[in-house]
Enzyme design. Structure first.
Site, PDB file in Angstrom:
ATOM      1  CD  GLU A  68      -1.342  -2.338   2.085  1.00 14.93           C
ATOM      2  OE1 GLU A  68      -0.132  -2.632   1.964  1.00 14.93           O
ATOM      3  OE2 GLU A  68      -2.136  -2.977   2.790  1.00 14.93           O
ATOM      4  CB  CYS A  99       0.254  -3.036   8.614  1.00 18.26           C
ATOM      5  SG  CYS A  99       1.313  -1.753   7.911  1.00 18.26           S
TER       6      CYS A  99
HETATM    7  N1  THU Z   1       2.364  -6.418   4.109  1.00 21.04           N
HETATM    8  C1  THU Z   1       1.871  -5.561   3.160  1.00 21.04           C
HETATM    9  O1  THU Z   1       2.406  -5.464   2.053  1.00 21.04           O
HETATM   10  N2  THU Z   1       0.783  -4.832   3.487  1.00 21.04           N
HETATM   11  C2  THU Z   1       0.165  -4.852   4.690  1.00 21.04           C
HETATM   12  O2  THU Z   1      -0.701  -4.034   4.942  1.00 21.04           O
HETATM   13  C3  THU Z   1       0.524  -5.880   5.664  1.00 21.04           C
HETATM   14  C4  THU Z   1       1.810  -6.556   5.430  1.00 21.04           C
HETATM   15  C5  THU Z   1       3.550  -7.203   3.784  1.00 21.04           C
HETATM   16  C6  THU Z   1       4.786  -6.787   4.532  1.00 21.04           C
HETATM   17  C7  THU Z   1       5.607  -8.052   4.526  1.00 21.04           C
HETATM   18  O3  THU Z   1       6.352  -8.101   3.335  1.00 21.04           O
HETATM   19  C8  THU Z   1       4.559  -9.164   4.470  1.00 21.04           C
HETATM   20  O4  THU Z   1       3.343  -8.550   4.092  1.00 21.04           O
HETATM   21  C9  THU Z   1       4.365  -9.881   5.805  1.00 21.04           C
HETATM   22  O5  THU Z   1       4.107  -8.986   6.816  1.00 21.04           O
END
Ligand code: THU
Length: 142
Positions: A68, A99
């Site tokens: 994001e 997140c």
């Molecule tokens: N991740 C995202 O790309 N977006 C989120 O909102 C949550 C987590 C990714 C970060 C990391 O590469 C993987 O997911 C595991 O946390």
């Protein structure tokens, strides 16, 4: 009547199916060798342009960037500043929401976006960013 129609327009989500398709394609470009968890995002600008992002991981773990934030930083760097929606796609047992760090950045740079969360099996959920980040901290607090 006119005002009611305008309000309905403002509160109706745009067609998000194409945005989910683009987020799904972006997910294939994720670089996630450590977690194996691939995420794709597609951000719709008010101009109609779509900017995508995928997560890019670092061996330090902490320098990993979420899909994001990649999408919205890319968009800002391309001169886009007004956005209406973001789609996020991951392969998860329940639809995966941005997140906390991404919620904050999306809020500050994108405002109260429509957020479509989708998995690979066709499950999806649509909500506003303000539902994911109630009582936000932003420039109005400073
Ligand atoms: N991740 C995202 O790309 N977006 C989120 O909102 C949550 C987590 C990714 C970060 C990391 O590469 C993987 O997911 C595991 O946390």
């Amino acid at each position: 009547m006119k005002r009611a129609a305008a309000k309905r327009r403002a509160s109706a989500p745009p067609d998000l199916a194409e945005l989910v398709r683009l987020a799904r394609a972006a997910r294939h470009r994720a670089s996630a060798p450590y977690s194996g968890f691939k995420v794709g995002a597609a951000l719709l600008a008010e101009s109609g342009e779509v900017v995508t992002g995928c997560n890019v991981e670092s061996a330090t773990y902490g320098l990993t960037m979420c899909a994001e934030r990649v999408a919205i930083f890319k968009a800002i760097s391309e001169g886009l500043h007004r956005f209406s929606a973001v789609a996020v796609v991951a392969d998860s047992s329940r639809v995966s929401a941005p997140c906390g760090a991404c919620r904050q950045v999306l809020w500050e740079l994108g405002g109260d976006l429509w957020v479509r969360l989708a998995d690979l099996k066709g499950k999806s959920r649509t909500l506003r960013l303000s539902e994911l980040l109630p009582l936000p901290f932003d420039r109005r607090n400073l």
